[in-house]
Design an enzyme around this catalytic site. Sequence first.
Site, PDB file in Angstrom:
ATOM      1  N   HIS A  79      -8.690   0.654   0.428  1.00 44.04           N
ATOM      2  CA  HIS A  79      -8.734  -0.329  -0.665  1.00 44.04           C
ATOM      3  C   HIS A  79     -10.126  -0.938  -0.832  1.00 44.04           C
ATOM      4  O   HIS A  79     -10.269  -2.142  -1.023  1.00 44.04           O
ATOM      5  CB  HIS A  79      -7.672  -1.414  -0.445  1.00 44.04           C
ATOM      6  CG  HIS A  79      -6.297  -0.845  -0.277  1.00 44.04           C
ATOM      7  ND1 HIS A  79      -5.627  -0.231  -1.309  1.00 44.04           N
ATOM      8  CD2 HIS A  79      -5.483  -0.750   0.812  1.00 44.04           C
ATOM      9  CE1 HIS A  79      -4.461   0.196  -0.864  1.00 44.04           C
ATOM     10  NE2 HIS A  79      -4.351  -0.089   0.411  1.00 44.04           N
ATOM     11  N   SER A 102       0.840  -1.202   0.000  1.00 46.67           N
ATOM     12  CA  SER A 102       0.000   0.000   0.000  1.00 46.67           C
ATOM     13  C   SER A 102       0.878   1.255   0.000  1.00 46.67           C
ATOM     14  O   SER A 102       1.585   1.516  -0.970  1.00 46.67           O
ATOM     15  CB  SER A 102      -0.967  -0.049   1.184  1.00 46.67           C
ATOM     16  OG  SER A 102      -1.941   0.962   1.087  1.00 46.67           O
ATOM     17  N   LEU A 103       0.876   2.029   1.076  1.00 46.87           N
ATOM     18  CA  LEU A 103       1.760   3.191   1.169  1.00 46.87           C
ATOM     19  C   LEU A 103       3.206   2.814   0.857  1.00 46.87           C
ATOM     20  O   LEU A 103       3.944   3.581   0.225  1.00 46.87           O
ATOM     21  CB  LEU A 103       1.672   3.791   2.581  1.00 46.87           C
ATOM     22  CG  LEU A 103       2.757   4.812   2.959  1.00 46.87           C
ATOM     23  CD1 LEU A 103       2.622   6.075   2.134  1.00 46.87           C
ATOM     24  CD2 LEU A 103       2.711   5.103   4.451  1.00 46.87           C
TER      25      LEU A 103
END
Length: 315
Positions: free
Chosen positions: A206, A93-94
């Site tokens: 998400h 993700s990040l």
Amino acid sequence: MSAEATAVVFPGQGSQRLGMGQDFHASFPEARTVFEEASATLGFDVARLCFEDEERLARTEFQQPAILTVEVAMLAALGRRFGLEASCYGGHSLGEYTALVAAGVMGVGTTAALVRERGRLMQESVPLGEGGMTAIVKPDLDTERLRALLEESEAVEVDLANLNSPDQAVLSGRVIELARAAERLKDDPGFARARAIPLKVSAPFHSRLMAPAAERLRPLLEAASGEWKVENATRVVSNVTGTFHAASRAGIVEALARQVSAPVRWLDCMRTLASRCSRIVEVGPGKPLSGFFKSIEIATAHVGDIASAQRLAEL
């Protein structure tokens, strides 16, 4: 330091802790330079945020640039002081943004500002407290059956958000709907013994509820993309596809915009990295990714402080 092909991976939101990166900042000028560059772009002292400001560090828009800055600072010191060299990169993700910075696609300052906006947009998409995420844990988890059960439950607006390992997937949606989805799973023989574990997150990342954030993020990505060295992106795995990025400015913009509301295909990312590299090193304040790699019988090393960096250098 071993010369075998190495992949460096970076955890995302949830791995933060007060004091993260402080020993690197105190000991290595190259790490301090990373903090200073991020601070200059963001307009606040990232070191003070990470080391002293627990209240703001709990907020998504500050967590994201803080984690990115710490991970890039650690990697800068690992390369110069401990001889770590990587062939490819990945991030959850990040952490995918950190991977793109590490590969030389993006600059740390502008990317820190970009992920701050990403965090703000994601948090604004759903009022605080209304959205959440729940991990579903079960040996040999049947993700296709899980997806089908969610689709069959038309009243349940819950999405499959993270495909983390053969034993874990994460659901994302409104808190009340997540509870209904967990109950629905209990009624299915294949999931009767699955564990549903609510995660400590501030939004339903998400999921379809992040679609407004994705659309608002896209023009910011496009504006920043003129400075990207996209030829380096082929060494970074994409969360959206589970394969390496192409050297395409438009493709990277689209993948990062979609990433906000699309599932993180981390299991595919791990397998892609392992197909090219024989050693995996997780760099960051926490080590959630090491557990996921272990689930597919791949050993990793983790660096979260100077002591662990020294141990890695001795291998």
